[in-house]
Design an enzyme around this catalytic site. Structure first.
Site: not given
Ligand code: APR
Length: 311
Positions: A12, A34, A85, A91, A98, A154, A178
């Site tokens: 992501g 992913d 979030r 969080r 998660n 930060r 955190h």
């Molecule tokens: N296995 C692998 N990837 C997964 C799974 C899984 N079971 N479930 C979800 N994902 C993927 C999603 O498809 C998505 O592409 O995790 C990715 C998360 O990306 P974003 O939604 O863009 O989130 P991002 O901003 O990258 O943050 C991810 O890091 O900082 C923390 O709080 C934040 O928990 C969050 C994480």
């Protein structure tokens, strides 16, 4: 010698930036993983960045996948799988969703690359690192979390903006979990070697500490659809680089403590040496009474969330 293999679980917002930074630094070949529904995004980002590599001139290979077998034998894994979030969420509100995702991810990583240096970024950070350790059965040297570098980044950026000085000259670190109770150690923060407490009045410094603690929420409020992704990616890549290049960097990371700072059996933010053996050493020092009280508050918050994992 083959290039190191870097697996990014979650392609992501943070995952994409991790890929770009790791590849640009030529830390190794990068595999974006992913879920099947998002495999196209993982493959697309990899292909897009591979094309970028001809312009930026780096030799890392990038690929995308939804097959865990492609991560077999990875040297470094960085996990961002999970939901970020939205405004108004803490969080800790992410735990239910998660933790399920982390259980799936950790079970698969244990199978395909149990010896990798694993850095978790998914929130709630400290509890998710604990879950990763419990499920993979990995060592405390190799199972870590990225949070202190981000929180410190930060803190340092706010100080450099306040004083109008280069961020290169601000040093310091943030201890603890955190979350909103993290502990920026103002006493040991310096600007070109001068204590920051001599340069910024106490009340203003306290405002900067508060802004640091709420630094993640400030970005969630601005982005509205997700959380920070540039600085978190850079922070995790700094840890990966220290490991792969045996740099012996002293970095604040989320690590398993066994008595350091008076904290037993908990993943918690502390300064550590990162080198070829992973977390090689926790760097300890004497805390003041005020710092001890702040650390105890942060410890209590982390323990509460860890207990909720029931692991
Ligand atoms: N296995 C692998 N990837 C997964 C799974 C899984 N079971 N479930 C979800 N994902 C993927 C999603 O498809 C998505 O592409 O995790 C990715 C998360 O990306 P974003 O939604 O863009 O989130 P991002 O901003 O990258 O943050 C991810 O890091 O900082 C923390 O709080 C934040 O928990 C969050 C994480």
């Amino acid at each position: 010698m083959a290039r190191p293999k870097i697996g990014l679980v979650g392609a992501g917002q943070i995952g994409g930036n991790l890929a770009l930074l790791a590849a640009q630094k030529e830390l190794g070949d990068v595999i974006l993983f992913d879920i099947p529904q998002a495999e196209g995004m993982a493959k697309g980002k990899a292909l897009d960045m591979q094309q970028l590599s001809t312009v930026e001139r780096f030799d890392s290979r990038l690929s995308g996948t939804s097959n865990y077998d492609d991560l077999a034998g990875a040297d470094v894994i960085i996990i961002t799988a999970g939901i970020p979030r939205k405004p108004g969420m803490s969080r800790e509100d992410l735990l239910g969703t998660n933790l399920k995702i982390m259980t799936d991810v950790a079970t698969n990583l244990k199978r395909v690359c149990p010896d990798a240096f694993m850095i978790n970024i998914a929130n709630p950070l400290d509890a998710m690192v604990y879950a990763l350790k419990q499920i993979t059965g990995g060592t405390k040297q190799k199972i870590v979390g990225m949070s202190g570098i981000l929180d410190t980044a930060r803190f340092k950026s706010f100080i450099s903006m306040e004083l109008g000085v280069s961020m290169k000259d601000v040093t310091g670190f943030v201890l603890g979990g955190h979350g909103d109770d993290m502990v920026p150690i103002t006493r040991l923060t310096t600007v070109g070697g001068v204590p920051v407490t001599e340069l910024i009045p106490p009340a203003r410094l306290e405002e900067i500490v508060t802004r640091t603690r709420k630094g993640g929420a400030e970005l969630v409020g601005l982005y509205k659809t997700g959380s920070a992704y540039f600085a978190p990616a850079a922070a995790a890549v700094e840890m990966a680089e220290a490991y792969l290049r045996d740099q012996k960097r002293v970095l604040p990371c989320c690590v398993w403590l066994e008595g350091e700072f008076g904290i037993n059996d908990l993943y918690f933010g502390a300064p550590v040496v990162v080198g070829a053996d992973g977390i090689e050493k926790v760097v300890t020092f004497e805390l003041t009474d005020d710092e001890k009280a702040a650390v105890a508050k942060s410890e209590a918050s982390v323990r509460k969330t860890v207990a909720e994992t029931k692991l």
